[in-house]
Motif scaffolding. Structure first.
Motif, mmCIF file in Angstrom:
data_model
loop_
_atom_site.group_PDB
_atom_site.id
_atom_site.type_symbol
_atom_site.label_atom_id
_atom_site.label_comp_id
_atom_site.label_asym_id
_atom_site.label_seq_id
_atom_site.Cartn_x
_atom_site.Cartn_y
_atom_site.Cartn_z
ATOM 1 N N THR A 52 44.912 39.429 33.318
ATOM 2 C CA THR A 52 45.200 38.153 33.947
ATOM 3 C C THR A 52 46.628 38.096 34.437
ATOM 4 O O THR A 52 47.453 38.936 34.093
ATOM 5 N N THR A 53 46.901 37.120 35.259
ATOM 6 C CA THR A 53 48.266 36.836 35.673
ATOM 7 C C THR A 53 48.560 35.399 35.314
ATOM 8 O O THR A 53 47.776 34.502 35.615
ATOM 9 N N THR A 54 49.685 35.134 34.676
ATOM 10 C CA THR A 54 50.006 33.802 34.198
ATOM 11 C C THR A 54 51.501 33.599 34.235
ATOM 12 O O THR A 54 52.278 34.511 34.475
ATOM 13 N N GLY A 113 46.762 48.720 32.542
ATOM 14 C CA GLY A 113 47.126 48.178 33.849
ATOM 15 C C GLY A 113 46.906 46.694 33.883
ATOM 16 O O GLY A 113 46.199 46.129 33.047
ATOM 17 N N GLU A 114 47.522 46.035 34.865
ATOM 18 C CA GLU A 114 47.410 44.588 35.020
ATOM 19 C C GLU A 114 47.014 44.250 36.446
ATOM 20 O O GLU A 114 47.318 44.982 37.394
ATOM 21 N N LEU A 115 46.347 43.109 36.577
ATOM 22 C CA LEU A 115 45.897 42.663 37.892
ATOM 23 C C LEU A 115 46.951 41.789 38.560
ATOM 24 O O LEU A 115 46.718 40.642 38.922
ATOM 25 N N THR A 116 48.128 42.381 38.718
ATOM 26 C CA THR A 116 49.214 41.766 39.462
ATOM 27 C C THR A 116 49.502 42.644 40.668
ATOM 28 O O THR A 116 48.921 43.720 40.815
ATOM 29 N N ASP A 117 50.389 42.215 41.525
ATOM 30 C CA ASP A 117 50.747 42.998 42.710
ATOM 31 C C ASP A 117 51.340 44.335 42.272
ATOM 32 O O ASP A 117 52.425 44.382 41.699
ATOM 33 N N GLY A 118 50.628 45.421 42.523
ATOM 34 C CA GLY A 118 51.075 46.740 42.116
ATOM 35 C C GLY A 118 50.942 47.005 40.629
ATOM 36 O O GLY A 118 51.455 48.002 40.123
ATOM 37 N N GLY A 119 50.220 46.136 39.901
ATOM 38 C CA GLY A 119 50.111 46.275 38.451
ATOM 39 C C GLY A 119 49.129 47.328 37.992
ATOM 40 O O GLY A 119 49.142 47.717 36.824
ATOM 41 N N LEU A 120 48.240 47.788 38.886
ATOM 42 C CA LEU A 120 47.328 48.869 38.542
ATOM 43 C C LEU A 120 47.999 50.199 38.865
ATOM 44 O O LEU A 120 48.525 50.377 39.976
ATOM 45 N N PRO A 121 47.999 51.156 37.930
ATOM 46 C CA PRO A 121 48.718 52.417 38.123
ATOM 47 C C PRO A 121 47.947 53.419 38.976
ATOM 48 O O PRO A 121 47.725 54.568 38.574
ATOM 49 N N LEU A 158 40.402 34.829 34.357
ATOM 50 C CA LEU A 158 41.669 34.955 35.064
ATOM 51 C C LEU A 158 42.259 33.617 35.493
ATOM 52 O O LEU A 158 41.551 32.737 35.991
ATOM 53 N N VAL A 159 43.571 33.513 35.347
ATOM 54 C CA VAL A 159 44.301 32.362 35.873
ATOM 55 C C VAL A 159 44.441 32.487 37.388
ATOM 56 O O VAL A 159 44.341 31.508 38.121
ATOM 57 N N ASP A 160 44.655 33.708 37.881
ATOM 58 C CA ASP A 160 44.902 33.934 39.302
ATOM 59 C C ASP A 160 43.923 34.972 39.850
ATOM 60 O O ASP A 160 44.275 36.134 40.055
ATOM 61 N N PRO A 161 42.672 34.587 40.083
ATOM 62 C CA PRO A 161 41.702 35.553 40.590
ATOM 63 C C PRO A 161 41.996 36.025 42.003
ATOM 64 O O PRO A 161 41.585 37.120 42.396
ATOM 65 N N ASP A 162 42.721 35.235 42.783
ATOM 66 C CA ASP A 162 43.058 35.652 44.149
ATOM 67 C C ASP A 162 43.927 36.909 44.129
ATOM 68 O O ASP A 162 43.656 37.887 44.840
ATOM 69 N N SER A 163 44.980 36.892 43.308
ATOM 70 C CA SER A 163 45.848 38.065 43.200
ATOM 71 C C SER A 163 45.098 39.254 42.626
ATOM 72 O O SER A 163 45.349 40.407 42.997
ATOM 73 N N ALA A 164 44.146 38.986 41.720
ATOM 74 C CA ALA A 164 43.370 40.067 41.135
ATOM 75 C C ALA A 164 42.547 40.793 42.192
ATOM 76 O O ALA A 164 42.545 42.029 42.257
ATOM 77 N N ASP A 215 43.133 40.819 45.377
ATOM 78 C CA ASP A 215 44.079 41.480 46.278
ATOM 79 C C ASP A 215 44.444 42.864 45.735
ATOM 80 O O ASP A 215 44.510 43.849 46.487
ATOM 81 N N GLU A 216 44.701 42.947 44.421
ATOM 82 C CA GLU A 216 45.089 44.222 43.820
ATOM 83 C C GLU A 216 43.911 45.194 43.784
ATOM 84 O O GLU A 216 44.077 46.395 44.017
ATOM 85 N N ILE A 217 42.723 44.689 43.523
ATOM 86 C CA ILE A 217 41.535 45.550 43.563
ATOM 87 C C ILE A 217 41.313 46.077 44.969
ATOM 88 O O ILE A 217 41.015 47.261 45.167
ATOM 89 N N ARG A 218 41.484 45.221 45.954
ATOM 90 C CA ARG A 218 41.315 45.660 47.344
ATOM 91 C C ARG A 218 42.350 46.729 47.698
ATOM 92 O O ARG A 218 42.056 47.673 48.436
#
Length: 246
Positions: free
Chosen positions: A2-4, A98-106, A124-130, A132-135
Motif C-alpha cells: 500500500t501507499t499511505t 517491493g512496494e506499490l509506489t512510484d518506482g517501488g517495485l525492484p 490499498l489506500v492509493d490504488p491509482d498509484s499501484a 501506475d506502478e504495475i503498468r
C-alpha cells in the motif's frame, strides 16, 4: 502492499505484519485465475519462458497454486510484508520485497510479461498509484490478472436491503462491526464489476475478460448457490479480471 501517509502507514504496517492476519484466500479463486493466466501466456516451450510477478503474494499460496499451470515460466513473489515473504519462501523459489509506489517495485520498466494481483487492491489506500506502478513494470501487451471481492455479490445485495453491513466491507481494523464474519482482513476499498472495469481501463489497460469465482467463506449450505452465481460475474462473490497493458 500500500501507499499511505507516514502516520497511517505505521498502523497498517503493524496490521499486516501481524502473523494472525490472513494473507491467503481460497483455492477455487486461485485455480480459476491460474487457468486464465495459463491460457493467456501459452506454453513456455512455444513462446519461451515468461516472467510472472505475483504482487502482494502474501504467503505464496496463489502463486504456488498457479505454478503447475505455468510450467517453464518464472514466477516471482513480491510483497512488502516481511512476515508474508518469510512464509512465501517456503512455497516459491523467487521472492523479493517491493512496494506499490512510484518506482517501488525492484524491476525495470517493461520487464514483466504478466502480473498476478490477487486480493490486494481492496487493501490499498492509493490504488491509482499501484496500477501506475504495475503498468510501468509490464511490457506493452503484458497481462494483468486481478482478483478482488465483489461489493455487489448476490448476498451483499440482500444484506444491504436488510440494513446489514456487506460482507468484505469493514469499518475498523480492530474488530468486526455490523457484518457477518469473524476475521478482520483490512479491506479499505471495494468495487462492483462495472466500477472495476472502468477503473482498470482508465489506468491504461484493455479489459479482456471478467469472470466470477466463489468465496471460500460462504457457509456450506449456500456454496452451490455461490457457484451458480459465478455465471453472472456482476453478482459473483469474487471478480476475476484479465486486462492487457496498452
Amino acid at each position: 502492499m500500500t501507499t499511505t501517509t507516514p502516520a497511517r502507514r505505521r498502523d497498517l504496517r503493524d496490521f499486516y505484519e501481524d502473523p494472525s492476519v490472513p494473507v491467503a484466500s481460497g483455492t477455487p479463486r486461485s485455480l480459476r485465475q491460474a487457468r486464465m493466466l495459463a491460457a493467456a501466456l501459452g506454453p513456455a516451450a512455444t513462446g519461451g519462458a515468461k516472467t510472472v510477478l505475483d504482487i502482494g503474494c502474501g504467503d505464496g499460496t496463489a502463486a504456488a497454486t498457479a505454478a503447475p499451470f505455468l510450467a517453464g515460466h518464472r514466477i516471482v513473489g513480491v510483497d512488502w510484508s516481511q512476515d508474508a515473504l518469510r512464509r512465501a519462501r517456503t512455497r516459491l523459489p523467487y521472492t523479493v520485497r517491493g512496494e506499490l509506489t512510484d518506482g517501488g517495485l525492484p524491476f525495470g520498466t517493461g520487464s514483466a510479461d504478466a502480473v498476478l494481483f490477487s486480493e490486494v487492491i481492496e487493501h490499498l489506500v492509493d490504488p491509482d498509484s499501484a496500477l501506475d506502478e504495475i503498468r510501468r513494470v509490464l511490457r506493452p501487451g503484458g497481462h494483468l490478472m486481478l482478483s478482488t471481492p465483489n461489493l455487489a455479490a448476490w448476498y451483499n445485495r440482500a444484506l444491504l436491503l436488510a440494513g446489514v453491513q456487506p460482507v468484505f466491507s469493514e469499518v475498523s481494523l480492530r474488530a468486526i462491526h455490523g457484518r457477518p464474519g469473524r476475521e478482520v482482513v483490512g479491506h479499505l476499498r471495494l468495487s462492483t464489476a462495472r466500477a472495476l472495469r472502468e477503473f482498470v481501463a482508465a489506468a491504461g489497460f484493455d479489459v479482456v475478460r471478467l469472470r466470477g469465482a466463489p468465496f471460500h467463506g460462504v457457509p456450506r449450505p449456500l456454496r452451490p448457490l455461490d457457484r451458480l452465481a459465478c455465471a453472472v460475474p456482476s453478482a459473483a462473490s469474487i471478480l476475476l479480471l484479465h486486462a492487457r497493458r496498452t
